[in-house]
Design a protein around this motif. Structure first.
Motif: not given
Length: 491
Positions: A28-29, A31-32, A34, A57, A70, A114
């Motif tokens: 999973c990203d 930040s986003s 996603q 997400t 988060r 990333r």
């Protein structure tokens, strides 16, 4: 060349390796939030296609708030290479046909600058359920221990019942605990004690023990009639609990219910009613512990009954030792104690006691002529008459035979003693009716007054007895004061 060929094969088969894993693997990203990658196991377990998952997400899939996701990812980043394992979470698939507990491990990685989170999640439903079952069993053991302590400490049924319900809530982790018993003269059960959630609802709930009523075919009625536990581990899917479904819908904490009979001498006298917020909360081991709890309650009730019988026997023995069995009046033993108490309290109360010996004239002739049964009836009726003319705090006792004694709590002068004696003489004026036969009974009364005729009970009783014989010598049906000393004659 061989090493390059091996690396190429590993990269080529990496996807197959990941897809064959029994664990869900996701990337999973950070930040986003996603999803960038999911393996086939994730698709199989969630019911979503790969394209669907890659368009979602993390908050959408896990049904968590973005801030919570988060926070979890932040913990993973702080954990470094070790990563972070979250608490097991209950997950439901797309079609809501499958649900289970999953434990996820999160690890933060940097890929081409990333930040991503690598998630490895495995199903731990069996482990979680086993841990919960063990925890429930542990709590019930604690409740059983608390119940045993309550048995030792409780001095009444009511205190015991409430302590058991409190233990089931405080130690056993139940949401509701109650003890129900049939209402006297009715087939309906009433609440004897209760703790936890839903008191108002339970008090309004109709529960019967009759099988021909829908309210009697529920868990409590069934347990009461069969003398066996009745359990529903999915309350709202159980037909037996149907009559109460609508009433209980608002009780979101109600998922499973158990009713355990309380047996006394092999017969049910009530039920222990327990509710849990978890489905399948009452397995065989826990039900067995609840049966032991009910057995301990029954044991305590039997102990209470034995203690009650012992106390009643003790009270009866004390009563017989201090009262006349025919008239129920205090006997010589109790009179002596009461007179001693009255003398001892003179300085505190200022009330001087007096004694009056009352003898029934010619009582022997009544016994000889009409028999002892008639004599007993005469004694009973005279006891009632004499008691009626005395004040409530004065004492009428029977020494035996035809001798009665009156302890008057406060006599200040001769005229006071005379008024009491005249009331007693007047009580015997009318003939005593025995089996329709009028029997004439008169009284001879001798009085002694504290402290003038004695400063202890022995002296006062002797003086009153002598005065009574003086009254007989004076012609009977009269009274005499001990000594007739100048002090009292001058009053």
């Amino acid at each position: 060349m061989a090493g390059e060929h091996l690396d190429e094969d590993l990269h080529k088969n990496l996807s197959a390796f990941l897809n064959s894993s029994p664990d869900c693997i996701l990337v999973c990203d950070a930040s986003s939030l996603q999803y960038l990658y999911v393996n086939q196991t994730t698709c199989d377990m969630t019911g979503y296609s790969r394209d669907e998952l890659l368009s979602m997400t993390a908050p959408e899939l896990t049904q968590q708030a973005p801030a919570a996701v988060r926070e979890t990812y932040g913990r993973a980043r702080q954990a470094g290479l070790v990563g972070y394992t979250d608490e097991p979470r209950l997950m439901v698939n797309k079609g809501r046909s499958r649900r289970g507990w999953w434990e996820a491990h999160f690890r933060y990685q940097e890929l081409d600058g990333r930040g991503v989170i690598v998630i490895v999640s495995r199903e731990v439903t069996r482990r979680v359920l086993a841990e919960r079952a063990a925890d429930r069993t542990k709590r019930i053991y604690a409740a059983l221990s608390a119940t045993n302590e309550a048995i030792i400490r409780s001095s009444s049924r009511e205190e015991l019942f409430q302590a058991v319900c409190d233990a089931a809530i405080d130690s056993g982790g139940m949401t509701t605990a109650a003890i129900l018993m049939p209402r006297p003269g009715s087939d309906l059960m009433e609440m004897k004690a209760m703790a936890g959630y839903g008191r108002e609802v339970l008090m309004e709930t109709v529960i019967s023990i009759k099988p021909d009523r829908p309210e009697g075919r529920g868990l409590n009625g069934t347990a009461f009639r069969t003398c066996k536990p009745a359990v529903s581990n999915d309350y709202f899917k159980d037909r037996r609990t149907g009559p109460w479904h609508q009433q209980m819908r608002s009780r979101t904490l109600l998922k499973a219910v158990a009713s355990v009979p309380i047996l006394l001498n092999g017969k049910a006298i009530g039920t222990l009613h327990l509710c849990s917020r978890e489905k399948n909360a009452f397995d065989e081991e826990i039900v067995g512990l609840l049966v032991r709890m009910a057995e301990n309650i029954a044991f305590a009730l039997q102990s209470f009954e034995r203690e009650q019988v012992r106390r009643e026997a003790e009270d009866r023995a004390h009563y017989l030792a201090t009262h006349c069995s025919l008239t129920g009046l205090p006997n010589r033993n109790l009179l002596t104690d009461l007179l001693d108490q009255a003398i001892a309290s003179v300085n505190r109360t200022g009330h001087n006691p007096a004694l009056m010996f009352v003898d029934l004239d010619n009582f022997k002739q009544i016994n000889d002529t009409w028999g002892h049964d008639a004599g007993d009836r005469v004694l009973e009726q005279m006891a009632g008459r004499l008691r009626c003319v005395l004040r409530e705090h004065d004492v009428l006792a029977r020494l035996g035979g035809d001798e009665f004694v009156v302890l008057v709590q406060n006599i200040d002068r001769r005229e006071h003693a005379q008024r009491v004696a005249e009331k007693l003489l007047a009580a015997a004026q009318d003939p005593v009716q025995v089996d329709g036969q009028p029997l004439v009974v008169t009284l001879s009364i001798g009085a002694s007054l504290y402290p003038h005729h004695g400063e202890n009970q022995r002296a006062l009783m002797k003086a009153a007895d002598l005065a009574m014989y003086q009254a007989k010598d004076n012609g009977r049906n009269t009274w005499a004061l001990a000594g007739q000393d100048s002090h009292w004659n001058s009053e």
